[in-house]
Design an enzyme around this catalytic site. Structure first.
Site, short mmCIF file in Angstrom:
data_model
loop_
_atom_site.label_atom_id
_atom_site.label_comp_id
_atom_site.label_asym_id
_atom_site.label_seq_id
_atom_site.Cartn_x
_atom_site.Cartn_y
_atom_site.Cartn_z
N ASN A 90 44.51 -28.89 -58.80
CA ASN A 90 45.16 -29.21 -57.53
C ASN A 90 44.92 -30.68 -57.19
O ASN A 90 44.41 -31.01 -56.10
CB ASN A 90 44.64 -28.28 -56.42
CG ASN A 90 45.64 -28.11 -55.30
OD1 ASN A 90 46.69 -28.77 -55.27
ND2 ASN A 90 45.32 -27.24 -54.35
N HIS A 94 43.10 -24.18 -46.16
CA HIS A 94 43.53 -23.07 -47.01
C HIS A 94 43.93 -21.84 -46.22
O HIS A 94 44.82 -21.11 -46.64
CB HIS A 94 42.44 -22.71 -48.02
CG HIS A 94 42.49 -23.52 -49.28
ND1 HIS A 94 41.82 -24.71 -49.42
CD2 HIS A 94 43.16 -23.33 -50.44
CE1 HIS A 94 42.05 -25.21 -50.62
NE2 HIS A 94 42.87 -24.39 -51.27
#
Length: 507
Positions: free
Chosen positions: A347, A378
């Site tokens: 990521n 998140h």
């Protein structure tokens, strides 16, 4: 029953592909997502060939990219796609109405708060544990773009040149974007469904047909001369990435049910399986969860490349690089020999975002602050917070080992190989141990797993961090600044590890 049907339609968007969902036995929202990404891939080729900067104006390219993006979002998520416009519009108003001195703080609070509100609503009002394509996924990328843009405008319009690091100077923005440019950046069809995020300057350079400012090549005259050459075709790179992404999808569909993560907390499994076999199973079960991310991010990268976005100059052999906004490096992940190497290749654009908006700007405890921001970004599942809190102690321990132990193994190739093998195994187990709560989502199952391991890695990492202390980051920065002041002629790449020498107090 009618309310559930309406809710399902709203969350999954169009029901046109319901027959495909039934044939493949996959949720409709996932089918919609994959089909829209394939349509985006075809649209990207068309966009590059027929709406090339040499053939049309930036205005047309902005309009088409935005309209296509909003259409794909509506197809996937129904009316929930309005949140993308609301979040973007609200923060744009903040940028216009507030001064550049504080706009970055307001935008971070509002964008992250809006995202968190949507995530909490989805988790606790709708179905808990619904872990599939959902409307907050694109909002996570939009949040990154909004906050990155706000900080880059603040750097370009509110801070002096000498206050900026070399990287901040490249990314700094000297004017407020127009409303069309802003929505195009946030909602373009190449990145609205799966990202990756990118810098505003890179995106505008792509739209206007200007060469991007390459961070690693600015001081290299030979590379700069190559950048003036016509941009190479991305077709072969797109084919490679599409093939890679669908291979990863095939692997995931083939093995994901063979090694379910939930078995790690099964009472019979824990009672009857030797610990070494539990370790091996933990590694295999977490290994099989990664291909789905490889599929999504590699396909997203291919879509951007097909549109002509992502060219990053040439490598040392003269081959074109299409990794400007790549989100992962699969081999580097699977063979990572440290926690940092794994995170640096997983990521990637999110790691860069966290670094630029938090780690580089937080004067105290930047590691802890960065992990907490990552957990908030998140989502609302408690497992995310357990993962990132565990990540703090693992990072501190890994840093201690790298600083204090690694130098003793660099005197010979054999010792270095031994160190790499040991640290590869340790890194893979540490990563798996850390991210189990991220997959299990809930507190109870996550703590059950950690109890079955007697919190052994937590304790080991705390002991390593205490036994092998590393100086705090702000003290290391002061030492680097003194080193730079004593050797002002230091030039890259010698100065690559002392980039913070140019950094003064940030806001």
């Amino acid at each position: 029953m009618a309310e559930e049907s309406i809710r399902s339609t709203a969350c999954t968007g169009s029901s046109l592909l319901q027959p495909v969902s039934e044939m493949t036995n996959l949720p409709l929202d996932q089918v919609n997502f994959v089909v829209c990404q394939l349509c985006a891939l075809i649209s990207a080729f068309w966009f590059r060939l027929f709406l090339h900067p040499s053939k049309t104006s930036p205005f047309i390219r902005h309009v088409v990219a935005t309209v296509l993006g909003l259409y794909f979002a509506t197809f996937c998520f129904g009316w929930y796609a309005l949140h993308f416009l609301l979040q973007s519009g609200l923060t744009y108003g903040i940028m216009i109405l507030t001064g550049v001195e504080h706009m970055h703080k307001y935008c971070l609070i509002v964008a992250l708060g809006y995202l968190s509100l949507c995530q909490i609503t989805r988790v606790y009002v709708f179905d808990y544990g619904m872990y599939s394509a959902d409307f907050t996924g694109p909002m996570m990328v939009i949040t990154q773009k909004i906050t990155s843009l706000a900080f880059e405008i603040h750097d370009g319009m509110a801070r002096r040149e000498e206050q900026l690091t070399p990287g901040q100077k490249i990314l700094a923005i000297r004017r407020i974007p127009s409303l069309l440019e802003y929505f195009s950046y946030n909602c373009n069809f190449m990145g609205i469904l799966a990202g990756p995020t990118c810098s505003y300057n890179d995106y505008i350079a792509f739209i206007e047909g200007e060469p991007p400012r390459h961070r690693e090549q600015e001081a290299d005259r030979q590379s700069r001369s190559r950048l003036r050459q016509p941009e190479p075709s991305p077709n072969m790179e797109v084919v490679r990435k599409v093939a890679t992404s669908f291979f990863c999808l095939l692997v995931f569909l083939s093995v994901c049910k063979v090694f379910p993560v939930e078995r790690n907390i099964d009472d019979d499994f824990i009672a009857s399986t030797p610990f070494y076999a539990q370790v091996v199973y933990l590694y295999l079960s977490m290994l099989t969860t990664r291909p789905k991310y490889y599929f999504v991010w590699t396909l997203a990268d291919a879509i951007n490349n097909a549109a002509g976005f992502g060219f990053n100059g040439y490598d040392d052999n003269g081959a074109p690089r299409w990794d400007l906004i790549s989100n992962l490096r699969i081999l580097n992940i699977e063979f990572a020999t440290s926690f940092k190497v794994f995170l640096d290749n997983w990521n990637i654009q999110t790691v860069l975002w966290l670094k630029r908006v938090c780690y580089e700007r937080c004067p105290y405890h930047p590691t802890a602050a960065t992990f907490i921001l990552s957990a908030m970004w998140h989502g609302a599942y408690p497992g995310y917070y357990l993962t990132f809190l565990t990540g703090i102690v693992v990072t501190l321990a890994a840093r201690a080992v790298r600083h204090k132990v690694r130098p003793h193994f660099l005197h010979s190739a054999a010792h270095k190989l031994l160190y790499d093998v040991i640290t590869w195994a340790a890194t893979q187990i540490a990563i798996c141990y850390t991210v189990v709560p991220f997959v299990l989502l809930s507190v109870g199952p996550s703590l059950k797993f950690y109890r079955s391991w007697y919190f052994s890695l937590h304790l080991m990492c705390i002991l390593l961090a205490v036994a092998l202390p590393v100086k705090p980051r702000h003290l290391r920065l002061k030492e680097q600044q003194r080193s730079c002041s004593q050797d002002p002629g230091l030039k890259p790449p010698e100065a690559a590890d002392t980039a913070y020498c140019h950094k003064e107090k940030t806001s």
